[in-house]
Scaffold this motif. Structure first.
Motif, PDB file in Angstrom:
ATOM      1  N   ASP A  59       0.809  -1.221   0.000  1.00  0.00           N
ATOM      2  CA  ASP A  59       0.000   0.000   0.000  1.00  0.00           C
ATOM      3  C   ASP A  59       0.840   1.267   0.000  1.00  0.00           C
ATOM      4  OD1 ASP A  59      -2.396  -1.385  -0.001  1.00  0.00           O
ATOM      5  OD2 ASP A  59      -2.612  -1.366   2.184  1.00  0.00           O
ATOM      6  N   THR A  60       1.991   1.231   0.662  1.00  0.00           N
ATOM      7  CA  THR A  60       2.797   2.438   0.843  1.00  0.00           C
ATOM      8  C   THR A  60       3.839   2.634  -0.251  1.00  0.00           C
ATOM      9  OG1 THR A  60       2.559   2.176   3.234  1.00  0.00           O
ATOM     10  CG2 THR A  60       4.266   3.684   2.477  1.00  0.00           C
ATOM     11  N   CYS A  61       4.402   1.552  -0.753  1.00  0.00           N
ATOM     12  CA  CYS A  61       5.583   1.661  -1.616  1.00  0.00           C
ATOM     13  C   CYS A  61       5.323   1.408  -3.094  1.00  0.00           C
ATOM     14  CB  CYS A  61       6.662   0.683  -1.139  1.00  0.00           C
ATOM     15  SG  CYS A  61       7.171   0.914   0.585  1.00  0.00           S
ATOM     16  N   ILE A  62       4.188   0.808  -3.428  1.00  0.00           N
ATOM     17  CA  ILE A  62       3.947   0.422  -4.823  1.00  0.00           C
ATOM     18  C   ILE A  62       2.882   1.321  -5.438  1.00  0.00           C
ATOM     19  CG2 ILE A  62       3.163  -1.428  -6.347  1.00  0.00           C
ATOM     20  CD1 ILE A  62       4.369  -3.436  -4.440  1.00  0.00           C
ATOM     21  N   LYS A  63       3.204   1.867  -6.595  1.00  0.00           N
ATOM     22  CA  LYS A  63       2.296   2.731  -7.342  1.00  0.00           C
ATOM     23  C   LYS A  63       2.061   2.124  -8.729  1.00  0.00           C
ATOM     24  CE  LYS A  63       2.762   5.592  -3.904  1.00  0.00           C
ATOM     25  NZ  LYS A  63       1.712   5.636  -2.850  1.00  0.00           N
ATOM     26  N   SER A  64       0.948   2.504  -9.344  1.00  0.00           N
ATOM     27  CA  SER A  64       0.633   2.016 -10.696  1.00  0.00           C
ATOM     28  C   SER A  64       1.760   2.346 -11.671  1.00  0.00           C
ATOM     29  CB  SER A  64      -0.673   2.635 -11.184  1.00  0.00           C
ATOM     30  OG  SER A  64      -1.765   2.179 -10.416  1.00  0.00           O
ATOM     31  N   GLY A  65       2.010   1.412 -12.583  1.00  0.00           N
ATOM     32  CA  GLY A  65       3.033   1.624 -13.602  1.00  0.00           C
ATOM     33  C   GLY A  65       4.434   1.195 -13.204  1.00  0.00           C
ATOM     34  N   MET A  66       4.607   0.690 -11.994  1.00  0.00           N
ATOM     35  CA  MET A  66       5.942   0.312 -11.515  1.00  0.00           C
ATOM     36  C   MET A  66       6.365  -1.091 -11.975  1.00  0.00           C
ATOM     37  SD  MET A  66       6.362   1.543  -7.556  1.00  0.00           S
ATOM     38  CE  MET A  66       6.889   3.194  -7.139  1.00  0.00           C
ATOM     39  N   VAL A  67       7.676  -1.268 -12.070  1.00  0.00           N
ATOM     40  CA  VAL A  67       8.284  -2.590 -12.213  1.00  0.00           C
ATOM     41  C   VAL A  67       8.770  -2.988 -10.823  1.00  0.00           C
ATOM     42  CG1 VAL A  67      10.131  -3.951 -13.279  1.00  0.00           C
ATOM     43  CG2 VAL A  67       8.969  -2.156 -14.597  1.00  0.00           C
ATOM     44  N   ILE A  68       8.312  -4.144 -10.333  1.00  0.00           N
ATOM     45  CA  ILE A  68       8.526  -4.531  -8.940  1.00  0.00           C
ATOM     46  C   ILE A  68       9.339  -5.820  -8.848  1.00  0.00           C
ATOM     47  CG2 ILE A  68       7.397  -5.083  -6.743  1.00  0.00           C
ATOM     48  CD1 ILE A  68       6.785  -2.279  -7.768  1.00  0.00           C
ATOM     49  N   GLY A  69      10.389  -5.804  -8.056  1.00  0.00           N
ATOM     50  CA  GLY A  69      11.125  -7.016  -7.738  1.00  0.00           C
ATOM     51  C   GLY A  69      10.359  -7.798  -6.681  1.00  0.00           C
ATOM     52  N   LEU A  70      10.000  -9.037  -7.000  1.00  0.00           N
ATOM     53  CA  LEU A  70       9.180  -9.860  -6.114  1.00  0.00           C
ATOM     54  C   LEU A  70      10.079 -10.788  -5.302  1.00  0.00           C
ATOM     55  CD1 LEU A  70       6.424 -10.834  -8.732  1.00  0.00           C
ATOM     56  CD2 LEU A  70       6.417  -8.886  -7.143  1.00  0.00           C
ATOM     57  N   GLY A  71      10.110 -10.566  -4.000  1.00  0.00           N
ATOM     58  CA  GLY A  71      11.008 -11.310  -3.132  1.00  0.00           C
ATOM     59  C   GLY A  71      10.575 -12.742  -2.882  1.00  0.00           C
ATOM     60  N   SER A  72      11.395 -13.435  -2.093  1.00  0.00           N
ATOM     61  CA  SER A  72      11.175 -14.837  -1.781  1.00  0.00           C
ATOM     62  C   SER A  72      11.052 -15.008  -0.272  1.00  0.00           C
ATOM     63  CB  SER A  72      12.346 -15.684  -2.300  1.00  0.00           C
ATOM     64  OG  SER A  72      12.531 -15.487  -3.689  1.00  0.00           O
ATOM     65  N   GLY A  73      10.084 -15.814   0.154  1.00  0.00           N
ATOM     66  CA  GLY A  73       9.900 -16.045   1.578  1.00  0.00           C
ATOM     67  C   GLY A  73       8.450 -15.876   1.973  1.00  0.00           C
ATOM     68  N   HIS A  74       8.171 -16.089   3.253  1.00  0.00           N
ATOM     69  CA  HIS A  74       6.794 -16.090   3.746  1.00  0.00           C
ATOM     70  C   HIS A  74       6.138 -14.727   3.595  1.00  0.00           C
ATOM     71  CE1 HIS A  74       3.367 -17.567   5.804  1.00  0.00           C
ATOM     72  NE2 HIS A  74       3.560 -16.898   6.929  1.00  0.00           N
ATOM     73  N   ALA A  75       6.782 -13.675   4.080  1.00  0.00           N
ATOM     74  CA  ALA A  75       6.199 -12.335   3.978  1.00  0.00           C
ATOM     75  C   ALA A  75       6.077 -11.896   2.528  1.00  0.00           C
ATOM     76  CB  ALA A  75       7.047 -11.341   4.767  1.00  0.00           C
ATOM     77  N   SER A  76       7.075 -12.210   1.724  1.00  0.00           N
ATOM     78  CA  SER A  76       7.029 -11.840   0.306  1.00  0.00           C
ATOM     79  C   SER A  76       5.880 -12.535  -0.404  1.00  0.00           C
ATOM     80  CB  SER A  76       8.356 -12.193  -0.373  1.00  0.00           C
ATOM     81  OG  SER A  76       9.407 -11.404   0.124  1.00  0.00           O
ATOM     82  N   GLY A  77       5.645 -13.803  -0.057  1.00  0.00           N
ATOM     83  CA  GLY A  77       4.522 -14.519  -0.643  1.00  0.00           C
ATOM     84  C   GLY A  77       3.206 -13.842  -0.336  1.00  0.00           C
ATOM     85  N   MET A  78       3.043 -13.389   0.910  1.00  0.00           N
ATOM     86  CA  MET A  78       1.812 -12.691   1.284  1.00  0.00           C
ATOM     87  C   MET A  78       1.699 -11.349   0.565  1.00  0.00           C
ATOM     88  SD  MET A  78       1.259 -13.613   5.322  1.00  0.00           S
ATOM     89  CE  MET A  78       2.913 -13.194   5.886  1.00  0.00           C
ATOM     90  N   ALA A  79       2.829 -10.661   0.376  1.00  0.00           N
ATOM     91  CA  ALA A  79       2.811  -9.386  -0.344  1.00  0.00           C
ATOM     92  C   ALA A  79       2.433  -9.593  -1.809  1.00  0.00           C
ATOM     93  CB  ALA A  79       4.183  -8.713  -0.243  1.00  0.00           C
ATOM     94  N   GLU A 107       4.095 -17.972  -7.113  1.00  0.00           N
ATOM     95  CA  GLU A 107       3.140 -17.200  -6.321  1.00  0.00           C
ATOM     96  C   GLU A 107       2.531 -16.083  -7.159  1.00  0.00           C
ATOM     97  OE1 GLU A 107       1.052 -17.544  -3.370  1.00  0.00           O
ATOM     98  OE2 GLU A 107       3.027 -18.276  -2.723  1.00  0.00           O
ATOM     99  N   ALA A 108       3.354 -15.414  -7.972  1.00  0.00           N
ATOM    100  CA  ALA A 108       2.860 -14.327  -8.815  1.00  0.00           C
ATOM    101  C   ALA A 108       1.900 -14.841  -9.884  1.00  0.00           C
ATOM    102  CB  ALA A 108       4.032 -13.596  -9.462  1.00  0.00           C
ATOM    103  N   ALA A 109       2.200 -16.014 -10.426  1.00  0.00           N
ATOM    104  CA  ALA A 109       1.325 -16.598 -11.444  1.00  0.00           C
ATOM    105  C   ALA A 109      -0.048 -16.906 -10.846  1.00  0.00           C
ATOM    106  CB  ALA A 109       1.961 -17.862 -12.015  1.00  0.00           C
TER     107      ALA A 109
END
Length: 297
Positions: A59-79, A107-109
């Motif tokens: 909610d705080t760090c991601i804005k429309s139009g961004m390219v986002i690095g998707l992390g690995s792990g429990h919290a990243s999966g929930m994000a 997870e992203a798929a």
């Protein structure tokens, strides 16, 4: 950071570091020991708190139009899951995710997050990830301590994506944010002449750390047992197990970078970086900007 220091929440686990061995580094003068670290909150409470951290990060760090690095792990999966829901709801648009691992890509798929493969020329606006531990103040982090066997080779890609991002956030629990660091740092090395590389690393931290080659199956041993781990790229993984407090992750990283045969390691020193930390007081947000701003939510 009084709110974190005063909190009593934690998990119960036992850390065992071997006292000495006759494998790598026969000059060993070890201070090995077994230490018990006590904490009190349940894994269910941790999961709930990390879910809050994941929602805050998206909610705080991601804005429309961004390219986002998707992390690995429990919290990243929930994000990633929450990011997918925000896309489906139309809150966010035109997001492209760059997964750091097979797990985050899967997870992203499932979440419906559009993806692209990482390339050196790709501009990444923001990345989020889990961390094994973060150094208080500097926000230098260790990643890659524990990883599924089929994910051992992602360290290079994971670090490349995190370092390429303009901004980075780690989502961690209070117990992972520490001033006195201990435990292991994974080091990816060339398998050719690996023993020479391991000996050189061993000499760097003589008396303060043990160097073990990671095995693919069976019990761990200094030499990696009968089946030492070999990544898809043909590299071995060493675990540098510190038996004394790590004085500075940045200094350790600089020393490892100078060792011939070292491909990469699990230390990330990134600026700017944010730590989204779960605590008994709620979320605590720490930035490694000037004056190291701290915000408790």
């Amino acid at each position: 950071m009084a709110s974190l220091a005063s909190s009593s929440s934690s998990i119960n686990f036992l850390v065992h570091v071997p006292a000495a061995f006759n494998g790598i580094g026969t000059k060993r003068r070890s201070r090995g020991k077994t230490s018990s670290i006590s904490v009190t909150h349940s894994s269910l409470a941790d999961a709930s708190a990390l879910l809050q951290a994941a929602h805050y990060t998206v909610d705080t760090c991601i804005k429309s139009g961004m390219v986002i690095g998707l992390g690995s792990g429990h919290a990243s999966g929930m994000a990633i899951q929450y990011l997918g829901r925000q896309l489906r709801a139309g809150v966010l648009e035109d997001i492209v995710g760059v997964p750091t691992s097979v797990a985050s890509a899967s997870e992203a798929a499932k979440a419906g997050v559009p993806m692209d493969k990482y390339q050196d020329c790709l501009q990444i606006d923001f990345a989020f990830d889990d961390a094994d531990i973060i150094e208080e103040g500097t926000l230098s982090a260790i990643i890659g301590r524990q990883r599924p066997k089929d994910e051992e080779s992602i360290l290079l890609q994971q670090k490349s994506i995190l370092n390429a991002a303009k901004k980075l956030a780690f989502m961690i629990t209070q117990s992972q944010y520490k001033g006195d660091l201990d435990g292991s740092i994974p080091v990816l090395i060339q398998s050719l002449n690996w023993m020479q590389t391991a000996e050189e690393i061993d000499d760097l931290f003589l008396g303060d750390a043990e160097v073990w080659r990671r095995s693919s199956i069976g019990q761990a041993s200094p030499l990696g047992g009968d089946f030492p781990l070999v990544t898809r790229e043909g590299h071995n993984v060493l675990d540098v197990i510190f038996t004394s407090p790590i004085p500075s992750l940045a200094e350790v990283a600089e020393s490892l970078d100078k060792v011939n045969g070292v491909v990469d390691h699990g230390v990330i020193c990134k600026f700017p970086c944010t730590a989204v930390i779960t605590s008994s007081d709620g979320l605590c947000i720490v930035n490694n900007m000037p004056k190291n701003a701290v915000e408790v939510l």
